[in-house]
Enzyme design. Structure first.
Site, short mmCIF file in Angstrom:
data_model
loop_
_atom_site.label_atom_id
_atom_site.label_comp_id
_atom_site.label_asym_id
_atom_site.label_seq_id
_atom_site.Cartn_x
_atom_site.Cartn_y
_atom_site.Cartn_z
N HIS A 148 0.22 -4.83 -14.24
CA HIS A 148 -0.01 -4.16 -12.96
C HIS A 148 0.85 -2.94 -12.73
O HIS A 148 0.81 -2.37 -11.64
CB HIS A 148 0.22 -5.12 -11.79
CG HIS A 148 -0.73 -6.26 -11.74
ND1 HIS A 148 -1.90 -6.23 -11.00
CD2 HIS A 148 -0.70 -7.47 -12.32
CE1 HIS A 148 -2.53 -7.38 -11.14
NE2 HIS A 148 -1.82 -8.16 -11.93
N LYS A 153 0.73 1.15 2.92
CA LYS A 153 1.03 0.54 1.64
C LYS A 153 2.54 0.38 1.59
O LYS A 153 3.25 0.91 2.45
CB LYS A 153 0.54 1.41 0.48
CG LYS A 153 0.93 2.90 0.62
CD LYS A 153 0.33 3.77 -0.47
CE LYS A 153 -1.13 4.14 -0.25
NZ LYS A 153 -2.07 3.46 -1.11
N ARG A 154 3.06 -0.35 0.58
CA ARG A 154 4.50 -0.44 0.45
C ARG A 154 5.10 0.96 0.41
O ARG A 154 4.47 1.90 -0.09
CB ARG A 154 4.86 -1.21 -0.83
CG ARG A 154 4.64 -2.72 -0.72
CD ARG A 154 5.49 -3.35 0.34
NE ARG A 154 6.88 -3.41 -0.07
CZ ARG A 154 7.48 -4.49 -0.56
NH1 ARG A 154 6.81 -5.63 -0.67
NH2 ARG A 154 8.74 -4.45 -0.90
N LYS A 191 4.63 6.50 -4.37
CA LYS A 191 3.44 6.59 -3.52
C LYS A 191 3.47 7.84 -2.63
O LYS A 191 2.49 8.19 -1.99
CB LYS A 191 3.30 5.32 -2.67
CG LYS A 191 3.09 4.06 -3.51
CD LYS A 191 3.01 2.81 -2.64
CE LYS A 191 3.01 1.52 -3.43
NZ LYS A 191 1.67 1.16 -3.97
N THR A 206 -5.54 -0.70 -4.11
CA THR A 206 -6.67 -1.46 -3.60
C THR A 206 -6.94 -1.08 -2.14
O THR A 206 -8.06 -1.25 -1.66
CB THR A 206 -6.44 -2.98 -3.72
OG1 THR A 206 -5.09 -3.28 -3.38
CG2 THR A 206 -6.71 -3.46 -5.14
N LYS A 236 -10.48 -0.47 0.07
CA LYS A 236 -10.75 -1.05 1.39
C LYS A 236 -11.19 0.03 2.37
O LYS A 236 -12.13 -0.16 3.16
CB LYS A 236 -9.50 -1.76 1.92
CG LYS A 236 -9.17 -3.03 1.13
CD LYS A 236 -7.76 -3.56 1.37
CE LYS A 236 -7.40 -4.54 0.27
NZ LYS A 236 -5.95 -4.84 0.21
C1 26W Z 1 9.71 -8.01 -11.19
C2 26W Z 1 9.47 -7.48 -9.83
C3 26W Z 1 8.08 -7.01 -9.65
C4 26W Z 1 7.23 -7.73 -8.82
C5 26W Z 1 5.93 -7.33 -8.67
C6 26W Z 1 7.63 -5.90 -10.30
C7 26W Z 1 6.33 -5.49 -10.14
C8 26W Z 1 5.48 -6.20 -9.34
C9 26W Z 1 4.02 -5.83 -9.21
C10 26W Z 1 3.46 -5.61 -10.58
C11 26W Z 1 3.82 -4.66 -8.31
C12 26W Z 1 2.39 -4.56 -7.82
O1 26W Z 1 2.02 -5.19 -6.85
N1 26W Z 1 1.58 -3.73 -8.48
C13 26W Z 1 0.33 -3.32 -7.90
O2 26W Z 1 -0.72 -4.16 -8.35
C14 26W Z 1 -1.94 -3.84 -7.69
C15 26W Z 1 -2.96 -4.84 -8.15
O3 26W Z 1 -3.28 -4.66 -9.48
C16 26W Z 1 -2.35 -2.41 -8.00
O4 26W Z 1 -3.51 -2.12 -7.28
C17 26W Z 1 -1.23 -1.44 -7.63
O5 26W Z 1 -1.57 -0.14 -8.03
C18 26W Z 1 0.06 -1.89 -8.27
O6 26W Z 1 1.14 -1.07 -7.81
#
Ligand code: 26W
Length: 821
Positions: free
Chosen positions: A366, A557-558, A563, A665, A669
């Site tokens: 992701h 978004k976050r 971003k 995403t 939406k």
């Molecule tokens: C290890 C800490 C950590 C936790 C979560 C690192 C990274 C993450 C995720 C991978 C971050 C995340 O939510 N990524 C998002 O995933 C969405 C679903 O696929 C995408 O639409 C977003 O672009 C992406 O930033």
């Protein structure tokens, strides 16, 4: 079954009288309240119990069907499930919303008010967690035997308040009044070991065996949450694990007579599932996080194999019966764990165990951001999971041998693909483990999947060319249109019938209606009503007045540098300057809305929130700008907030630096809700453009390739600063304390990151193109009819972004499962 249903009173959810009776029964017998002395919250819980009863019956039917079909099952392992509220969603998916609404009215209650008492299940950070929730909805709707596994955090995503413009975090005690949707399963309890040591011995046949002994154990207890599909879909299961102290753990201290110490130990092990890590961007080298990962993986695998072994003598058929999807690397310790079970506990030869493992697992990536790629110090692994570390070393040894054989004479390659990063304190590279241990690795949008192969996983794409695929993300139309935007859903259903809810491509039937003046008028009226509704909410909650006739421009978004909320704010400052410079020039009134949480330890992101609020204070406080520009920061952005905001959005801000947003995403939406996108060629924006057509989207800025070139030649943010007077002016205002007179250097770190710091996300490089593109937005907005045509086309062409389509692709390309009758 019928007798069972009779006992609960509801045999027919379409029978309003029956619902009323059930509601009062539940209030008395489940909640223990006298109907004459009840708080609204009690009614919510009574109502939720009635709904759960109905779900439960369908759920058991679904589970029984899957069992009878003996269908291959898919298990979706995820540290996060960002579900949001369930009541309305369940009622709509079951098709009895109106009946329940009526039943409540008959006892003098409003469903909308009662529903506000539900706590959100915010067991996720953002995109990744919400995707998991959308996927569960689609799996159930498509009647696929898909089971979610995760952690039942006592505290979900923190709630955010804004005090003096700064983000303040508050614990999310979402279970305070109990979770009405879950079933506690005290009998489904598994042991999870940590620490200890590995003992090597020879078995009767002289083979070397490994025992993992002297471990410190925690128990994992299951909680089940029914996941209702839409219409005649299934009701599937989400199983979340909570940590419980193991009894032997206590006993040690009890035997020593140390009662208090024993109880202390108990709380300590139960802390494991206490809290969700609120960070989705920096990787957290924290021991508790690694414990959480192994905890839920270990419990889930025991559960999966318990079910599998009920009718299998050996493991030969595992990959034909079971698919396990790893939602990012967070659960990828499942790979060495399955190997450990097969080799150590069931005596399988390594080669066979490894083959079964690879054929069972698949991994979704992701993010390409290096700081978000998980690695763990080898010493920590060695202490917490000594046997797993040995197994990882063994996977690595065999893998690297194989690479050296197939691509000889390249020691650098070996160093690069190793599961162990040998430099700077040894670390385990979880993404490498996930790739080597899976048969499929997917990115979440076309560009992301391409970049995955050409950048971070380039070597692996060469070693395993068939392993890498793309599956573009999707969103569930049930929650994000049918539920969140009832007025638009009703209009669409009136125009093309109700089929679109479970078959989103049918929205294309709306396209000819762009030429229908009456339809355009009604479409515009729906958007206008949604904006008014949002304006009312903002007034009631934040005491802010926004003009429903202004353009609603939204970035939610976050908060993260990549971003580029900063780019948005720079553009707002420029707009502010222009409006003040030309007070009588005609203009398109705008309401710029931003929302999102910053990771509690992410200093820059928190400063960006403060900047947004400081700019908002200046802009909104300036009488000269009244009626022309407003800036609103919506606190505590979450799933419920998103459902309120998205139907009212006209301009969707998707402005990440090209090559950084894996998919996005919220972009889907808003498109689905009739917003036009202003965005970069990043993530799924590219596919949105492909679908809606380039005339119906505002694209600006450098492409990922162009940025690559620019950086190779040497990117110099100062040149952009000196070369653009409006940009320079905006930056100078921030730097000089124009928005922070009480502390003029407050935003120095932000300005420094853009100038002296090299501007990692190329904000300045895209500024001019962005501002110009915003001018084009204004021009189009001045022609409401032209705007509305494009908005309708956006909806009509959003069908591809249904998570039903994503799940069908996973089913076919990765899991090899199909719908059964
Ligand atoms: C290890 C800490 C950590 C936790 C979560 C690192 C990274 C993450 C995720 C991978 C971050 C995340 O939510 N990524 C998002 O995933 C969405 C679903 O696929 C995408 O639409 C977003 O672009 C992406 O930033």
């Amino acid at each position: 079954m019928t007798a069972f249903r009779d006992a609960y009173g509801v045999t027919n959810p379409k029978d309003v009288q029956e619902l009323e009776r059930a509601l009062v029964n539940r209030l008395i017998y489940s909640i223990g309240k006298d109907p004459v002395d009840t708080q609204p919250r009690d009614w919510f819980y009574a109502l939720a119990h009635v709904v759960r009863d109905l779900l439960t019956v369908k759920w058991m039917e679904s589970m029984r069907n899957y069992y009878l079909q003996d269908a291959k099952r898919v298990y979706y392992l995820s540290m996060e499930f960002l579900i949001g509220r369930t009541l309305d969603h369940a009622l709509l998916n079951m098709g009895c919303y109106d009946e329940f609404k009526q039943a409540l009215e008959d006892v003098g209650l409003r469903l909308e008010e009662i529903a506000e008492y539900e706590e959100e299940a915010a067991l996720g950070n953002g995109g990744l967690g919400r995707l998991a929730a959308c996927f569960l909805d689609s799996l159930a709707t498509l009647r696929l035997p898909g089971f979610g596994y995760g952690i039942r955090y006592d505290y979900g995503m923190f709630s955010q308040s804004i005090q003096g413009g700064w983000q303040i975090e508050h614990p999310d005690n979402w279970l305070r009044y109990g979770n009405p949707w879950e079933f506690a399963r005290p009998d489904v309890l598994y042991r999870v070991q940590f620490c200890g040591r590995v003992v090597e011995r020879r078995d009767g046949d002289g083979r070397v065996r490994y025992d993992w002994v002297d471990t410190e154990d925690v128990m994992a207890m299951a909680y089940d949450i029914p996941i209702p599909g839409f219409g005649d879909g299934s009701v599937n299961n989400l199983r979340l694990w909570a940590a419980k102290a193991s009894r032997d753990f206590d006993l040690r201290y009890f035997n020593e007579g140390n009662y208090i110490k024993a109880v202390e130990q108990k709380t300590q092990s139960e802390n494991l599932s206490k809290v969700l890590y609120p960070d989705d961007t920096t990787q957290m080298g924290r021991e508790l996080r690694l414990r959480q990962e192994y905890f839920f993986v270990r419990a889930s695998l025991q559960d999966i194999l318990y079910h599998f072994s009920a009718d299998h003598e050996d493991f030969d058929a595992l990959p034909e019966e079971v698919a396990i999807q790893l939602n990012d690397t967070h659960p990828c310790i499942a790979i060495p764990e399955l190997l450990r079970i097969l080799v150590d506990e069931h005596d399988l030869p390594w080669e066979k165990a490894f083959d079964l493992t690879v054929r069972t697992f698949a991994y979704t990536n992701h993010t390409l951001l290096p700081e978000a790629l998980e690695t763990w110090p080898v010493w920590l692994f060695e202490r917490l999971l000594p046997r797993h570390l040995q197994i990882i070393y063994e996977i690595n040894r065999r893998f690297l041998d194989d690479v050296a054989r197939r691509l000889p004479g390249d020691p650098e390659l070996i160093r690069r693909v190793s599961l162990i990063d040998e430099g700077d304190g040894k670390r385990v590279r979880m993404a490498h483990l996930a790739i080597v241990g899976s048969h499929k690795v997917n990115g979440v949008a076309k560009l992301h999947s391409e970049l995955m192969k050409s950048t971070i996983f380039r070597d692996f794409a060469r070693i395993f060319p068939d392993r890498f695929i793309n599956i573009t993300n999707g969103i569930t139309p049930r929650r994000w249109l049918y539920q969140a935007n009832r007025p638009l859903a009703a209009l669409i259903t009136e125009a093309i019938g109700p089929g679109w809810v479970a078959d989103l491509e049918r929205l294309s039937e709306l396209a000819p209606l762009t030429e229908d003046g009456e339809f355009r008028r009604r479409f515009r009226a729906v958007k206008r009503a949604n904006k008014e509704r949002l304006a009312n909410l903002l007034r009631a909650r934040l005491n802010i007045d926004v003009d429903p006739d202004s353009l609603f421009d939204v970035q939610i978004k976050r908060i993260h540098e990549y971003k580029r909320q900063l780019l948005n704010i720079l553009q707002v400052i420029t707009r502010y300057n222009r409006l003040r410079d030309h007070p009588s020039a005609p203009c398109v009134p705008r309401t710029v809305i931003l929302g999102g949480k910053a990771a509690p330890g992410y200093r820059m992101a928190k400063l960006i929130i403060k900047l947004i609020n400081d700019v908002a204070a200046v802009v909104n406080g300036d009488p000269q700008l009244a009626g022309r520009l407003k800036v609103v920061f919506v606190p505590d952005y979450n799933v419920s907030r998103a459902m309120e905001l998205i139907p009212a959005v006209e301009l969707s801000e998707q402005i990440s630096t090209a090559g950084t947003e894996a998919s996005g995403t919220s972009n889907m939406k808003m498109t689905l809700n009739g917003a036009l996108t202003i965005g970069t060629l990043d993530g799924a924006n590219i596919e949105i453009r492909e679908q809606v057509g380039e005339d119906n989207i505002f694209i600006f800025g450098l492409t990922a390739d162009q940025l690559d070139d620019l950086r190779r030649r040497g990117y110099r943010p100062w040149d952009y600063y000196h070369g653009n007077t409006e940009l320079k002016r905006a930056l100078d205002m921030i730097a000089s304390g124009y928005f922070s007179p009480d502390q003029p250097d407050r935003f120095k770190p932000l300005v420094d990151s853009l100038l002296a710091g090299g501007d990692r996300y190329a904000v300045l490089a895209d500024y001019a193109a962005y501002v110009e593109c915003q001018d084009a937005v204004d021009r189009l907005y001045g022609d409401p009819d032209a705007w509305t045509r494009k908005a309708i086309l956006n909806v009509a062409r959003a069908g591809r972004f249904s998570s039903d389509r994503s799940i069908r692709e996973y089913a076919e390309l990765v899991w090899n499962i199909g719908p059964r009758p």
